[in-house]
Every structure is written in C-alpha cells, then in structure tokens.
Design an enzyme around this catalytic site. Structure first.
Site, PDB file in Angstrom:
ATOM      1  N   ARG A   1      45.223  30.049  53.300  1.00  0.00           N
ATOM      2  CA  ARG A   1      44.025  29.910  52.456  1.00  0.00           C
ATOM      3  C   ARG A   1      44.263  28.882  51.354  1.00  0.00           C
ATOM      4  O   ARG A   1      43.350  28.156  50.966  1.00  0.00           O
ATOM      5  CB  ARG A   1      43.636  31.264  51.857  1.00  0.00           C
ATOM      6  CG  ARG A   1      42.985  32.178  52.904  1.00  0.00           C
ATOM      7  CD  ARG A   1      43.054  33.623  52.499  1.00  0.00           C
ATOM      8  NE  ARG A   1      42.225  33.951  51.359  1.00  0.00           N
ATOM      9  CZ  ARG A   1      42.459  35.002  50.555  1.00  0.00           C
ATOM     10  NH1 ARG A   1      43.492  35.784  50.759  1.00  0.00           N
ATOM     11  NH2 ARG A   1      41.640  35.248  49.564  1.00  0.00           N
TER      12      ARG A   1
ATOM     13  N   ARG B   1      43.225  43.485  51.859  1.00  0.00           N
ATOM     14  CA  ARG B   1      42.389  42.701  52.767  1.00  0.00           C
ATOM     15  C   ARG B   1      43.255  42.067  53.859  1.00  0.00           C
ATOM     16  O   ARG B   1      44.351  41.617  53.562  1.00  0.00           O
ATOM     17  CB  ARG B   1      41.686  41.587  51.974  1.00  0.00           C
ATOM     18  CG  ARG B   1      40.316  41.979  51.492  1.00  0.00           C
ATOM     19  CD  ARG B   1      39.735  40.978  50.535  1.00  0.00           C
ATOM     20  NE  ARG B   1      39.811  39.578  50.955  1.00  0.00           N
ATOM     21  CZ  ARG B   1      39.254  38.567  50.292  1.00  0.00           C
ATOM     22  NH1 ARG B   1      38.564  38.814  49.176  1.00  0.00           N
ATOM     23  NH2 ARG B   1      39.355  37.341  50.707  1.00  0.00           N
TER      24      ARG B   1
ATOM     25  N   ARG C   1      47.170  42.305  45.576  1.00  0.00           N
ATOM     26  CA  ARG C   1      45.760  42.659  45.395  1.00  0.00           C
ATOM     27  C   ARG C   1      45.325  43.824  46.276  1.00  0.00           C
ATOM     28  O   ARG C   1      45.663  43.903  47.442  1.00  0.00           O
ATOM     29  CB  ARG C   1      44.905  41.428  45.707  1.00  0.00           C
ATOM     30  CG  ARG C   1      43.438  41.631  45.430  1.00  0.00           C
ATOM     31  CD  ARG C   1      42.735  40.333  45.219  1.00  0.00           C
ATOM     32  NE  ARG C   1      42.366  39.686  46.462  1.00  0.00           N
ATOM     33  CZ  ARG C   1      41.550  38.639  46.537  1.00  0.00           C
ATOM     34  NH1 ARG C   1      41.052  38.123  45.431  1.00  0.00           N
ATOM     35  NH2 ARG C   1      41.258  38.101  47.691  1.00  0.00           N
TER      36      ARG C   1
ATOM     37  N   ARG D   1      32.336  25.328  50.050  1.00  0.00           N
ATOM     38  CA  ARG D   1      33.787  25.293  50.250  1.00  0.00           C
ATOM     39  C   ARG D   1      34.260  23.923  50.727  1.00  0.00           C
ATOM     40  O   ARG D   1      35.449  23.710  50.859  1.00  0.00           O
ATOM     41  CB  ARG D   1      34.197  26.270  51.347  1.00  0.00           C
ATOM     42  CG  ARG D   1      34.331  27.738  51.012  1.00  0.00           C
ATOM     43  CD  ARG D   1      35.486  28.103  50.142  1.00  0.00           C
ATOM     44  NE  ARG D   1      36.330  29.191  50.558  1.00  0.00           N
ATOM     45  CZ  ARG D   1      36.138  30.462  50.277  1.00  0.00           C
ATOM     46  NH1 ARG D   1      35.084  30.873  49.631  1.00  0.00           N
ATOM     47  NH2 ARG D   1      37.013  31.367  50.652  1.00  0.00           N
TER      48      ARG D   1
ATOM     49  N   LYS E   1      37.271  34.527  40.566  1.00  0.00           N
ATOM     50  CA  LYS E   1      35.848  34.160  40.683  1.00  0.00           C
ATOM     51  C   LYS E   1      34.966  35.414  40.774  1.00  0.00           C
ATOM     52  O   LYS E   1      34.008  35.558  40.035  1.00  0.00           O
ATOM     53  CB  LYS E   1      35.617  33.283  41.938  1.00  0.00           C
ATOM     54  CG  LYS E   1      36.372  31.962  41.918  1.00  0.00           C
ATOM     55  CD  LYS E   1      35.991  31.072  43.086  1.00  0.00           C
ATOM     56  CE  LYS E   1      36.412  31.615  44.435  1.00  0.00           C
ATOM     57  NZ  LYS E   1      37.858  31.626  44.680  1.00  0.00           N
TER      58      LYS E   1
HETATM   59  P1  AMP Z   1      36.570  34.822  49.872  1.00  0.00           P
HETATM   60  O1  AMP Z   1      36.204  36.257  49.738  1.00  0.00           O
HETATM   61  O2  AMP Z   1      35.618  33.886  49.152  1.00  0.00           O
HETATM   62  O3  AMP Z   1      38.011  34.549  49.535  1.00  0.00           O
HETATM   63  O4  AMP Z   1      36.397  34.444  51.418  1.00  0.00           O
HETATM   64  C1  AMP Z   1      37.156  35.083  52.412  1.00  0.00           C
HETATM   65  C2  AMP Z   1      37.112  34.287  53.711  1.00  0.00           C
HETATM   66  O5  AMP Z   1      35.745  34.192  54.167  1.00  0.00           O
HETATM   67  C3  AMP Z   1      37.564  32.842  53.608  1.00  0.00           C
HETATM   68  O6  AMP Z   1      38.982  32.733  53.718  1.00  0.00           O
HETATM   69  C4  AMP Z   1      36.843  32.210  54.796  1.00  0.00           C
HETATM   70  O7  AMP Z   1      37.466  32.582  56.019  1.00  0.00           O
HETATM   71  C5  AMP Z   1      35.508  32.915  54.755  1.00  0.00           C
HETATM   72  N1  AMP Z   1      34.538  32.210  53.888  1.00  0.00           N
HETATM   73  C6  AMP Z   1      33.986  32.641  52.717  1.00  0.00           C
HETATM   74  N2  AMP Z   1      33.140  31.741  52.205  1.00  0.00           N
HETATM   75  C7  AMP Z   1      33.140  30.697  53.078  1.00  0.00           C
HETATM   76  C8  AMP Z   1      32.488  29.439  53.109  1.00  0.00           C
HETATM   77  N3  AMP Z   1      31.649  29.053  52.122  1.00  0.00           N
HETATM   78  N4  AMP Z   1      32.727  28.622  54.178  1.00  0.00           N
HETATM   79  C9  AMP Z   1      33.545  28.982  55.172  1.00  0.00           C
HETATM   80  N5  AMP Z   1      34.211  30.148  55.203  1.00  0.00           N
HETATM   81  C10 AMP Z   1      34.022  31.003  54.164  1.00  0.00           C
END
Ligand code: AMP
Length: 216
Positions: free
Chosen positions: A172, A161, A128, A88, A13
């Site tokens: 996740r 990360r 990653r 989400r 994404k």
């Molecule tokens: P991402 O970089 O999108 O994979 O997000 C990393 C982490 O941030 C996720 O595993 C969640 O813990 C948190 N996170 C990101 N976006 C959201 C969202 N829209 N709602 C809740 N938690 C989020």
C-alpha cells in the site's frame, strides 16, 4: 464545504474526517469503507474488489468513480461533502472534476494533505485494530480498547484488517508513493492544497483543522 483528504495509509484521514464532518455537520464518504462493505455483503462490486483490496492494490478506477458519482448524485443542491481515500491517482482526480461539472456541483475547495513520515505510518498500521461494525480505529499499544478486542463505542468485535498485514502494508505504501503522492503537486498547482503535519497528535490536528476550515 467541499473537501478531499490526501495522505498515506495510516495518516489519520478517517479519524480526522470523522471529527470534521461531525463538527461542521457535513457528509463524508470513504471509498475504502464502501468497498469493505461491498466485500462483506458479497455484492458484484465486492467480488471484483476483494483481490485488489486484500493485496493493497488499487481497485480499477471506473468502479470507484461510479461509486463516487452515485454519492455525488445523492447530495442535495449545494450540500457539502468530504471525500476520504478518493481520488487515489490522476485518472480519478480528472474523473472527479468531470463528475462535479456534469452534475453542476461546484469544484473542490480544499485538498487537505495530512503529512506523516513512512516510519510513523508503518508503526501505526502494524498495530491497528478496526471495529468490524462501526469502523472505529484503535491501536494495540497506543490506543487500546477498554476491553480486549471489543469496540468502546458500539461493542463490535475488533479485527486486524486483511490489508493491515506486513506485506499488504508495504504494498500500500508503494502504491501510495507511485500513484497517490503525485496528487499533492497536482492540487498545489490547482491552488487548493492545504498541508497539515499529521504527527503533532490527534487532538492537535483536529483543532487546527477546525480552526482553519471555519471560514470555508
Ligand atoms: P482505505 O480504507 O482508504 O485505506 O482503502 C483500502 C483499500 O481499498 C485500498 O488499499 C484499495 O485497495 C481500495 N481503495 C480505496 N479507495 C480506493 C480508490 N479511490 N481507488 C482504488 N482503490 C481504492
């Protein structure tokens, strides 16, 4: 252009949004990046979010909705945007509708769903590397940087990360299946779902997206 982008963690994404937003000159926002920045700067939001993010759990929706609302409020009249990692879950999808109508912003035009299977996702996430400065993404085997652990683009240090560990990755994916995957049906019913096969190679995905989004 008003887009959201769905897909499992590791679907690409962030990578594709970077390409689209540059090509069409549209602002994008990643709630994950925003949270990581808040955690790094030890803000109030960051302190609250850290334990959720590290475990791969969703941060409470009211916190996230507020971050997104701040972003929407900051847009110029009629300015386009792309949302990465939001919504989400249903609660956030409904909140987004509300935020847009409250601020007289037209509804989302397309929900892009980048479809990638579980096995491929695990392979991608477990190797990653992410730049700690600019967020660029590499892979230990498939896309290594030119110099070990140094970002080709900005020279920043590459890190794994904290939520790219095996346990957090598994969590996740479970969270994605339970909470986020149902949004694919939700946006299909809304009549704005656009599905793309995320396993056809990064450049092919980008090219197809650019072609198909050109008339928005
Ligand atoms: P991402 O970089 O999108 O994979 O997000 C990393 C982490 O941030 C996720 O595993 C969640 O813990 C948190 N996170 C990101 N976006 C959201 C969202 N829209 N709602 C809740 N938690 C989020």
């Amino acid at each position: 252009m008003r887009l959201i982008v769905l897909g499992p963690p590791g679907a690409g994404k962030g990578t594709q949004i970077a390409v689209i937003s540059k090509h069409f000159n549209v602002k994008s926002i990643s709630t994950g990046d925003l949270l990581r920045e808040n955690i790094k700067n030890e803000t109030k939001v960051g302190k609250l979010a850290k334990e959720y993010v590290d475990k791969g759990e969703l941060v409470p929706s009211d916190v996230i909705n507020q971050l997104v609302e701040n972003f929407i409020v900051g847009l110029e009249d009629g300015e386009g945007f792309i949302l990465d990692g939001y919504p989400r879950n249903y609660e956030q999808a409904l909140a987004l509708k509300n935020i847009l109508s409250t601020h007289s912003v037209a509804p989302i035009e397309k929900a892009i769903y980048i479809k990638v299977g579980n096995e491929e996702v695990i392979k991608r996430l477990s190797g990653r590397l992410t730049c700690s400065l600019c967020g660029a993404i590499y892979h230990k085997e498939n896309q290594p940087p030119q110099k070990e652990n140094i970002c080709d683009i900005c020279g920043g240090e590459l890190i794994v990360r904290p939520d790219d560990t095996e346990e957090a990755i598994k969590n996740r994916l479970v969270v994605y299946e339970n909470e986020t995957a149902p949004l694919v049906d939700f946006y299909e019913q809304e009549g704005i779902l656009y599905t793309i096969d995320g396993s056809i190679g990064k450049e092919n995905v980008s090219q197809q997206l650019i072609n198909d989004l050109s008339d928005l």
